[in-house]
Design a protein around this motif. Sequence first.
Motif, PDB file in Angstrom:
ATOM      1  N   UNK A 161       0.833  -1.197   0.000  1.00 33.37           N
ATOM      2  CA  UNK A 161       0.000   0.000   0.000  1.00 33.37           C
ATOM      3  C   UNK A 161       0.874   1.256   0.000  1.00 33.37           C
ATOM      4  N   UNK A 162       0.371   2.301  -0.663  1.00 33.12           N
ATOM      5  CA  UNK A 162       1.138   3.535  -0.817  1.00 33.12           C
ATOM      6  C   UNK A 162       0.425   4.699  -0.142  1.00 33.12           C
ATOM      7  N   UNK A 163       1.204   5.466   0.588  1.00 34.44           N
ATOM      8  CA  UNK A 163       0.761   6.702   1.220  1.00 34.44           C
ATOM      9  C   UNK A 163       1.447   7.836   0.465  1.00 34.44           C
ATOM     10  N   UNK A 164       0.702   8.470  -0.451  1.00 33.86           N
ATOM     11  CA  UNK A 164       1.277   9.478  -1.332  1.00 33.86           C
ATOM     12  C   UNK A 164       0.788  10.859  -0.939  1.00 33.86           C
ATOM     13  N   UNK A 165       1.714  11.775  -0.822  1.00 35.57           N
ATOM     14  CA  UNK A 165       1.369  13.168  -0.534  1.00 35.57           C
ATOM     15  C   UNK A 165       1.734  13.990  -1.757  1.00 35.57           C
ATOM     16  N   UNK A 166       0.727  14.490  -2.468  1.00 38.05           N
ATOM     17  CA  UNK A 166       0.965  15.367  -3.608  1.00 38.05           C
ATOM     18  C   UNK A 166       1.265  16.759  -3.053  1.00 38.05           C
ATOM     19  N   UNK A 167       2.471  17.222  -3.234  1.00 37.40           N
ATOM     20  CA  UNK A 167       2.872  18.556  -2.785  1.00 37.40           C
ATOM     21  C   UNK A 167       2.953  19.442  -4.028  1.00 37.40           C
ATOM     22  N   UNK A 168       1.980  20.316  -4.201  1.00 38.57           N
ATOM     23  CA  UNK A 168       1.804  21.030  -5.459  1.00 38.57           C
ATOM     24  C   UNK A 168       2.055  22.524  -5.293  1.00 38.57           C
ATOM     25  N   UNK A 169       2.872  23.044  -6.169  1.00 33.45           N
ATOM     26  CA  UNK A 169       3.184  24.466  -6.209  1.00 33.45           C
ATOM     27  C   UNK A 169       2.055  25.188  -6.950  1.00 33.45           C
ATOM     28  N   UNK A 170       1.355  26.066  -6.258  1.00 36.76           N
ATOM     29  CA  UNK A 170       0.285  26.852  -6.898  1.00 36.76           C
ATOM     30  C   UNK A 170       0.610  28.338  -6.839  1.00 36.76           C
ATOM     31  N   UNK A 171       1.892  28.670  -6.791  1.00 35.40           N
ATOM     32  CA  UNK A 171       2.305  30.064  -6.750  1.00 35.40           C
ATOM     33  C   UNK A 171       2.110  30.721  -8.107  1.00 35.40           C
ATOM     34  N   UNK A 172       2.295  32.025  -8.163  1.00 35.74           N
ATOM     35  CA  UNK A 172       2.076  32.764  -9.399  1.00 35.74           C
ATOM     36  C   UNK A 172       2.941  32.307 -10.543  1.00 35.74           C
ATOM     37  N   UNK A 173       4.141  31.817 -10.241  1.00 33.50           N
ATOM     38  CA  UNK A 173       5.034  31.384 -11.318  1.00 33.50           C
ATOM     39  C   UNK A 173       4.510  30.151 -12.045  1.00 33.50           C
ATOM     40  N   UNK A 174       3.510  29.468 -11.449  1.00 31.95           N
ATOM     41  CA  UNK A 174       2.943  28.266 -12.076  1.00 31.95           C
ATOM     42  C   UNK A 174       1.757  28.582 -12.979  1.00 31.95           C
ATOM     43  N   UNK A 175       1.500  29.870 -13.209  1.00 33.40           N
ATOM     44  CA  UNK A 175       0.317  30.277 -13.968  1.00 33.40           C
ATOM     45  C   UNK A 175       0.602  30.301 -15.467  1.00 33.40           C
ATOM     46  N   UNK A 176       0.800  29.128 -16.046  1.00 35.11           N
ATOM     47  CA  UNK A 176       0.898  28.993 -17.502  1.00 35.11           C
ATOM     48  C   UNK A 176       0.483  27.581 -17.878  1.00 35.11           C
ATOM     49  N   UNK A 177       0.155  27.357 -19.135  1.00 33.61           N
ATOM     50  CA  UNK A 177      -0.436  26.090 -19.555  1.00 33.61           C
ATOM     51  C   UNK A 177       0.502  24.903 -19.344  1.00 33.61           C
ATOM     52  N   UNK A 178       1.816  25.149 -19.402  1.00 32.96           N
ATOM     53  CA  UNK A 178       2.757  24.041 -19.254  1.00 32.96           C
ATOM     54  C   UNK A 178       3.155  23.818 -17.798  1.00 32.96           C
ATOM     55  N   UNK A 179       2.459  24.472 -16.882  1.00 25.78           N
ATOM     56  CA  UNK A 179       2.782  24.315 -15.460  1.00 25.78           C
ATOM     57  C   UNK A 179       1.576  23.742 -14.709  1.00 25.78           C
ATOM     58  N   UNK A 180       0.799  24.572 -14.022  1.00 25.07           N
ATOM     59  CA  UNK A 180      -0.241  24.022 -13.156  1.00 25.07           C
ATOM     60  C   UNK A 180      -1.252  23.137 -13.905  1.00 25.07           C
ATOM     61  N   UNK A 181      -1.750  23.522 -15.087  1.00 20.84           N
ATOM     62  CA  UNK A 181      -2.674  22.609 -15.775  1.00 20.84           C
ATOM     63  C   UNK A 181      -2.052  21.242 -16.066  1.00 20.84           C
ATOM     64  N   UNK A 182      -0.783  21.228 -16.427  1.00 18.99           N
ATOM     65  CA  UNK A 182      -0.115  19.957 -16.691  1.00 18.99           C
ATOM     66  C   UNK A 182       0.128  19.189 -15.393  1.00 18.99           C
ATOM     67  N   UNK A 183       0.398  19.905 -14.298  1.00 19.67           N
ATOM     68  CA  UNK A 183       0.495  19.267 -12.983  1.00 19.67           C
ATOM     69  C   UNK A 183      -0.811  18.552 -12.659  1.00 19.67           C
ATOM     70  N   UNK A 184      -1.919  19.223 -12.877  1.00 17.13           N
ATOM     71  CA  UNK A 184      -3.221  18.636 -12.571  1.00 17.13           C
ATOM     72  C   UNK A 184      -3.475  17.393 -13.422  1.00 17.13           C
ATOM     73  N   UNK A 185      -3.141  17.473 -14.699  1.00 17.56           N
ATOM     74  CA  UNK A 185      -3.296  16.310 -15.576  1.00 17.56           C
ATOM     75  C   UNK A 185      -2.441  15.156 -15.088  1.00 17.56           C
ATOM     76  N   UNK A 186      -1.179  15.454 -14.745  1.00 16.50           N
ATOM     77  CA  UNK A 186      -0.242  14.412 -14.327  1.00 16.50           C
ATOM     78  C   UNK A 186      -0.700  13.747 -13.027  1.00 16.50           C
ATOM     79  N   UNK A 187      -1.119  14.541 -12.064  1.00 13.42           N
ATOM     80  CA  UNK A 187      -1.532  13.970 -10.785  1.00 13.42           C
ATOM     81  C   UNK A 187      -2.830  13.174 -10.924  1.00 13.42           C
TER      82      UNK A 187
END
Length: 520
Positions: A161-187
């Motif tokens: 069994x796995x205990x996974x903690x997704x630690x996600x950067x949601x700062x302003x620098x992540x505000x582009x299509x290749x950052x937070x949206x791709x993070x969301x897709x990946x997770x």
Amino acid sequence: MVSPSAPLVVTGSRIGDALADAAEAATSPASAPPAVSESRYHWIPAVQAPVDPGREQYDGEEVAPAIWAHRQPVSTFSVDVDTGAYANVRRFLSDGNMPPAAAVRTEEMINYFRYDYPLPEDRTQPFSVTTDMAVTPWNADTRLLRVGLRGYDLPRAERPAANLIFLLDVSGSMNSRDKLPLVQTAMAMLASELQRGDRVSIVVYAGAAGVVLEPTNDECRIRQALASLYAGGSTAGGAGIQLAYDVARGSFIEDGVNRVILATDGDFNVGVSDRDALIELIEQQRDSGITLTTLGFGTGNLNDAMMEQIADHGNGNYAYIDSAFEARKVLSEEMTSTLFTIAHDVKIQVEFNPARVSQYRLIGYENRALREEDFDNDAVDAGDIGAGHQVTALYEVVPAGGRGWMRERRYEARPDAPAPTRTDEMAFVQLRYKLPGEDRSRLIERPIAARTMERAGPARGDLAFASAVAAYGQLLRGDTLMNGFTYRDAVELAGAQDGYWRSEFLQLASLAQAMDTRRP
């Protein structure tokens, strides 16, 4: 550290449309891929200019120098299963730019691919060891020695069994299509691979850090929490890491996988942002059984140096996600097995016999080098291997009496003759590793017969492909010992390839050939 009771506000769903766009792009037909001890041997005494990375941060080492075997016969290094450099270099080339040399780590280029190594016979020795040799494609006077490891495969039903903690950067620098949206897709892809008994928590950070989702096995809740995120604010990465470890301890699974997965561009600018301080924080946590994987995203301010180093010190691995395809490869096709560590602190030591080898150099692994005395010291941390992982290392060696890179010194005293013992060996390979839960390392020893070097022929098959990838990496780094070998030569050496990732390599090497004006 910011208390979970004062979480960052993360309501709203304006990222939802971008997430849907990214998922649609991932499945569109136009973009879908086609299917220290006593020495064993003794002498008797007597371009196009690479793009300016701007705010991106890299910590590349100089290409390792060639070494005289009679002066320094022993080479020691820690294994590395990171692949971030390969995907990041692909991003540069795909955007029409040559990557900065500091962004290229040749061992990560080689280890991006899988090779035909045999499975280990049983799990008491959790990985197989393969050695082979060929004439170096770029230097007929030298030989290329390959050392390959392959960990045992772990069926999904056997994974703990796995205990996974997704630690996600949601700062302003992540505000582009290749950052937070791709993070969301990946997770979301990783969430779809959950099994009964697994749990996921989500911690985010911007100007502060907070818990968005308490531990759950509910994929729907995970996806809803991911879709609600939006980017804004500064970047308190250190606080986020500390909070993620706190959450991991609170939901710790005994005899399970406990891992923090950090997704960020690495642009920490609030709180603990110094790399050494972050490494110290992470090292304090790794002995507790909580590992750290880092996933890099985006362009412009990518801190590759930070993420590669903290993953290494967190007994995890570093990957760069430049597309939904790479996210699927890393987080769906590979992550579910490689979450489980099968060998800790894996070190490789190769001792060359000066009676048979005059000079050598290790291709890549510059930032993984260890002191000779570190090999037998179980207190020295090294890389880990997960189920299904492979590790490949290449040495270029000069046979004794052959033409090497360096000439003899005029005034250096040399022995009259080599030791008469063990002249049937050209090298001695040793590996140390610890099984999970053990503090004392185990040892594997493999002599390499001198006839292996004498009988070496042209590189073929998998070894030819690994050599081609190594040449590609070294050319990108500006290696001056490639004797006019080109990216075009690397493509020819690799030969026709059927798989998507290997076929893509041929395209990338061809792109580099077209863009690098430093080479014919």
